[in-house]
Design a protein around this motif. Structure first.
Motif, PDB file in Angstrom:
ATOM      1  N   ASP A 182       1.010  -1.027   0.139  1.00  0.00           N
ATOM      2  CA  ASP A 182      -0.167   0.039   0.194  1.00  0.00           C
ATOM      3  C   ASP A 182       0.930   1.304  -0.151  1.00  0.00           C
ATOM      4  O   ASP A 182       1.726   1.599   0.997  1.00  0.00           O
ATOM      5  CB  ASP A 182      -0.721  -0.073   1.285  1.00  0.00           C
ATOM      6  CG  ASP A 182      -1.779   1.357   1.067  1.00  0.00           C
ATOM      7  OD1 ASP A 182      -3.087   0.886   1.074  1.00  0.00           O
ATOM      8  OD2 ASP A 182      -1.394   2.307   1.672  1.00  0.00           O
ATOM      9  N   LYS A 183       0.773   2.047  -0.849  1.00  0.00           N
ATOM     10  CA  LYS A 183       1.703   3.142  -1.105  1.00  0.00           C
ATOM     11  C   LYS A 183       1.362   4.244   0.059  1.00  0.00           C
ATOM     12  O   LYS A 183       2.679   4.617   0.471  1.00  0.00           O
ATOM     13  CB  LYS A 183       1.546   3.945  -2.358  1.00  0.00           C
ATOM     14  CG  LYS A 183       1.920   3.033  -3.634  1.00  0.00           C
ATOM     15  CD  LYS A 183       1.684   3.818  -4.881  1.00  0.00           C
ATOM     16  CE  LYS A 183       2.519   2.783  -6.243  1.00  0.00           C
ATOM     17  NZ  LYS A 183       2.238   1.530  -6.174  1.00  0.00           N
ATOM     18  N   LEU A 184       0.490   4.251   0.652  1.00  0.00           N
ATOM     19  CA  LEU A 184       0.328   5.390   1.698  1.00  0.00           C
ATOM     20  C   LEU A 184       0.981   4.685   3.047  1.00  0.00           C
ATOM     21  O   LEU A 184       1.904   5.563   3.400  1.00  0.00           O
ATOM     22  CB  LEU A 184      -0.983   5.499   2.025  1.00  0.00           C
ATOM     23  CG  LEU A 184      -1.340   6.724   3.243  1.00  0.00           C
ATOM     24  CD1 LEU A 184      -0.480   8.033   3.013  1.00  0.00           C
ATOM     25  CD2 LEU A 184      -2.874   7.026   3.319  1.00  0.00           C
ATOM     26  N   HIS A 238       4.811   4.997   2.574  1.00  0.00           N
ATOM     27  CA  HIS A 238       5.368   6.204   2.319  1.00  0.00           C
ATOM     28  C   HIS A 238       5.370   6.647   3.975  1.00  0.00           C
ATOM     29  O   HIS A 238       6.480   7.417   4.369  1.00  0.00           O
ATOM     30  CB  HIS A 238       4.777   7.204   1.635  1.00  0.00           C
ATOM     31  CG  HIS A 238       5.218   7.197   0.236  1.00  0.00           C
ATOM     32  ND1 HIS A 238       6.261   7.939   0.223  1.00  0.00           N
ATOM     33  CD2 HIS A 238       4.590   6.595  -0.700  1.00  0.00           C
ATOM     34  CE1 HIS A 238       6.343   7.833  -1.399  1.00  0.00           C
ATOM     35  NE2 HIS A 238       5.706   7.050  -1.841  1.00  0.00           N
ATOM     36  N   THR A 264       4.589  13.788   0.337  1.00  0.00           N
ATOM     37  CA  THR A 264       3.349  12.841  -0.158  1.00  0.00           C
ATOM     38  C   THR A 264       2.068  13.291   0.731  1.00  0.00           C
ATOM     39  O   THR A 264       2.130  13.725   1.964  1.00  0.00           O
ATOM     40  CB  THR A 264       3.554  11.274   0.342  1.00  0.00           C
ATOM     41  OG1 THR A 264       4.573  10.945  -0.487  1.00  0.00           O
ATOM     42  CG2 THR A 264       2.434  10.489  -0.096  1.00  0.00           C
ATOM     43  N   ARG A 265       0.950  13.462   0.030  1.00  0.00           N
ATOM     44  CA  ARG A 265      -0.530  13.889   0.614  1.00  0.00           C
ATOM     45  C   ARG A 265      -1.339  12.830   0.328  1.00  0.00           C
ATOM     46  O   ARG A 265      -1.359  12.082  -0.853  1.00  0.00           O
ATOM     47  CB  ARG A 265      -0.787  15.125   0.071  1.00  0.00           C
ATOM     48  CG  ARG A 265       0.408  16.347   0.369  1.00  0.00           C
ATOM     49  CD  ARG A 265       0.551  16.739   1.847  1.00  0.00           C
ATOM     50  NE  ARG A 265       1.389  17.878   1.929  1.00  0.00           N
ATOM     51  CZ  ARG A 265       2.678  17.859   1.891  1.00  0.00           C
ATOM     52  NH1 ARG A 265       3.361  16.603   2.183  1.00  0.00           N
ATOM     53  NH2 ARG A 265       3.426  18.953   2.166  1.00  0.00           N
ATOM     54  N   ALA A 266      -2.541  12.389   1.324  1.00  0.00           N
ATOM     55  CA  ALA A 266      -3.310  11.842   1.115  1.00  0.00           C
ATOM     56  C   ALA A 266      -4.874  12.664   1.498  1.00  0.00           C
ATOM     57  O   ALA A 266      -4.634  13.277   2.692  1.00  0.00           O
ATOM     58  CB  ALA A 266      -3.374  10.499   1.668  1.00  0.00           C
ATOM     59  N   LYS A 273      -1.198   8.573  -7.657  1.00  0.00           N
ATOM     60  CA  LYS A 273      -0.861   7.456  -7.672  1.00  0.00           C
ATOM     61  C   LYS A 273      -1.864   6.761  -6.953  1.00  0.00           C
ATOM     62  O   LYS A 273      -2.212   6.822  -5.614  1.00  0.00           O
ATOM     63  CB  LYS A 273       0.592   7.027  -7.049  1.00  0.00           C
ATOM     64  CG  LYS A 273       1.655   7.584  -7.673  1.00  0.00           C
ATOM     65  CD  LYS A 273       2.859   7.149  -7.236  1.00  0.00           C
ATOM     66  CE  LYS A 273       4.064   7.959  -7.793  1.00  0.00           C
ATOM     67  NZ  LYS A 273       5.479   7.553  -7.011  1.00  0.00           N
ATOM     68  N   THR A 325      -2.954   3.943  -4.479  1.00  0.00           N
ATOM     69  CA  THR A 325      -2.560   3.379  -3.321  1.00  0.00           C
ATOM     70  C   THR A 325      -1.890   1.833  -3.438  1.00  0.00           C
ATOM     71  O   THR A 325      -1.144   1.427  -3.033  1.00  0.00           O
ATOM     72  CB  THR A 325      -3.187   3.598  -1.879  1.00  0.00           C
ATOM     73  OG1 THR A 325      -4.503   2.561  -2.148  1.00  0.00           O
ATOM     74  CG2 THR A 325      -3.319   4.835  -1.519  1.00  0.00           C
ATOM     75  N   ARG A 385      -8.589   6.339  -2.714  1.00  0.00           N
ATOM     76  CA  ARG A 385      -7.325   5.469  -2.723  1.00  0.00           C
ATOM     77  C   ARG A 385      -6.334   5.860  -3.364  1.00  0.00           C
ATOM     78  O   ARG A 385      -6.011   5.209  -4.493  1.00  0.00           O
ATOM     79  CB  ARG A 385      -7.971   3.986  -2.563  1.00  0.00           C
ATOM     80  CG  ARG A 385      -8.977   3.703  -1.688  1.00  0.00           C
ATOM     81  CD  ARG A 385      -9.350   2.175  -1.832  1.00  0.00           C
ATOM     82  NE  ARG A 385     -10.095   2.071  -3.220  1.00  0.00           N
ATOM     83  CZ  ARG A 385     -10.561   0.962  -3.570  1.00  0.00           C
ATOM     84  NH1 ARG A 385     -10.745  -0.126  -2.768  1.00  0.00           N
ATOM     85  NH2 ARG A 385     -11.263   0.778  -4.844  1.00  0.00           N
ATOM     86  N   ILE A 415      -2.535   8.653  -3.763  1.00  0.00           N
ATOM     87  CA  ILE A 415      -1.585   9.603  -2.733  1.00  0.00           C
ATOM     88  C   ILE A 415      -1.217  10.622  -3.852  1.00  0.00           C
ATOM     89  O   ILE A 415      -1.520  10.461  -4.946  1.00  0.00           O
ATOM     90  CB  ILE A 415      -0.153   9.003  -2.160  1.00  0.00           C
ATOM     91  CG1 ILE A 415       0.433   8.173  -3.525  1.00  0.00           C
ATOM     92  CG2 ILE A 415      -0.657   8.027  -1.172  1.00  0.00           C
ATOM     93  CD1 ILE A 415       1.563   7.670  -2.952  1.00  0.00           C
ATOM     94  N   GLN A 461       1.908  13.564  -5.153  1.00  0.00           N
ATOM     95  CA  GLN A 461       3.220  14.009  -4.803  1.00  0.00           C
ATOM     96  C   GLN A 461       3.510  14.997  -5.872  1.00  0.00           C
ATOM     97  O   GLN A 461       2.981  14.906  -6.988  1.00  0.00           O
ATOM     98  CB  GLN A 461       4.047  12.805  -5.261  1.00  0.00           C
ATOM     99  CG  GLN A 461       3.870  11.653  -3.958  1.00  0.00           C
ATOM    100  CD  GLN A 461       4.571  10.383  -4.252  1.00  0.00           C
ATOM    101  OE1 GLN A 461       4.968   9.938  -5.321  1.00  0.00           O
ATOM    102  NE2 GLN A 461       5.054   9.646  -3.320  1.00  0.00           N
TER     103      GLN A 461
END
Length: 293
Positions: A90-92, A95, A108-110, A140, A142, A173, A175, A177
């Motif tokens: 999971d990319k979040l 990170h 990175t933000r979500a 991207k 996640t 779902r 992120i 960048q």
């Protein structure tokens, strides 16, 4: 030692190669797609002593990890470890983990919900840097691989419009960048404490912002020729994870290196072909040595 490979298809390159090498070493082995034939019960166990989990997680379904945890509880060796596979697929989550390491990562933000534009501007307030394109953003999913589903937004208005669409589609779902001014990218593949192969990726098309292997020209790098800067990322990952094997993706700008991703289920077709390394055999041999020790 009995080997089980679980993945979507036994003909996928990395799955096929693991099965091939196990057979050449006269090891009992088989393949199962647990999303087609899997089931779970309280005393779930596997007759295999080693399980290679080759699911990337893009289904947003972790049934494979739940089964693997049950098999681990009954004594099977799961590669890679369940908890770290869950983090890095999971990319979040990935990170959040990487942000605590002593390496450079992309900001990175979500987000969740319908964010007012004034608040959105404060949230997506990335630091100014010569390493980032001004007012260009990458979205991207996640869970994704091979660059699929990634969007490039040029300008804040474009970003806002895209985020609004995701909100009304009820799928946030992802992120966000800044787009990094990458000159080239690197993939390192490690087994245990050793880098068994590495290659450099350069975009085939000038404006391509996704430099995964099938969109790039790839060039072999001998592990002994990797710079100290690149090796520092590898050592930091090894100090802070228990991954049995994995892929590390880095991007280089004019004056910096950034960690893009730690992949707990890296494909190795490009690595075997470009670097002329028998990755499948390296993995099987390392497992056998672990058992004998």
């Amino acid at each position: 030692m009995k080997v089980l490979v679980i993945s979507q298809n036994s003909q996928l390159y990395s799955s096929s190669r693991l099965l091939q090498e196990a057979k050449q070493l006269d090891l009992p082995c088989r393949h199962v797609n647990i999303y087609e034939t899997g089931h779970w019960s309280e005393l779930e166990s596997s007759d295999a002593s080693v399980v290679f989990n080759r699911y990337s997680g893009i289904k947003y379904d972790d049934f494979d990890l739940q089964l693997c945890q049950s098999w681990k509880n009954q004594g099977a060796l799961i590669l890679n470890p369940v908890d770290e596979t869950l983090t890095f697929r999971d990319k979040l989550s990935s990170h959040i983990f990487m942000n605590n390491l002593e390496v450079a990562c992309s900001p990175t933000r979500a987000i969740r919900g319908d964010i007012p534009i004034e608040l959105l501007e404060d949230i997506i307030n990335f630091p100014k840097s010569d390493c980032f394109y001004e007012d260009e953003y990458i979205i991207k999913p996640t869970r994704s691989n091979k660059g699929y589903g990634i969007s490039l937004c040029r300008g804040f208005d474009s970003l806002q419009s895209q985020l609004e669409s995701y909100y009304y589609l009820k799928d946030q779902r992802f992120i966000i960048q800044p787009r990094i001014k990458g000159i080239r990218e690197y993939r390192l593949f490690f087994v245990g404490q050793n880098i068994v192969g590495a290659f450099e990726k350069n975009g085939i098309h000038q404006n391509e912002f996704r430099l995964n292997a099938n969109r790039s020209e790839c060039f072999k790098i001998e592990p002994r020729d990797l710079s100290e800067g690149i090796l520092s990322f590898f050592h930091e990952i090894r100090r802070n994870t228990n991954l049995f094997y994995g892929g590390i993706d880095l991007i280089e700008t004019n004056d910096n290196l950034f960690l893009l991703e730690v992949n707990p289920c890296p494909g190795f077709e490009t690595l075997e072909k470009v670097c002329e390394v028998n990755v499948a055999k390296e993995l099987i041999d390392h497992v056998r040595n672990s058992f004998s020790n």
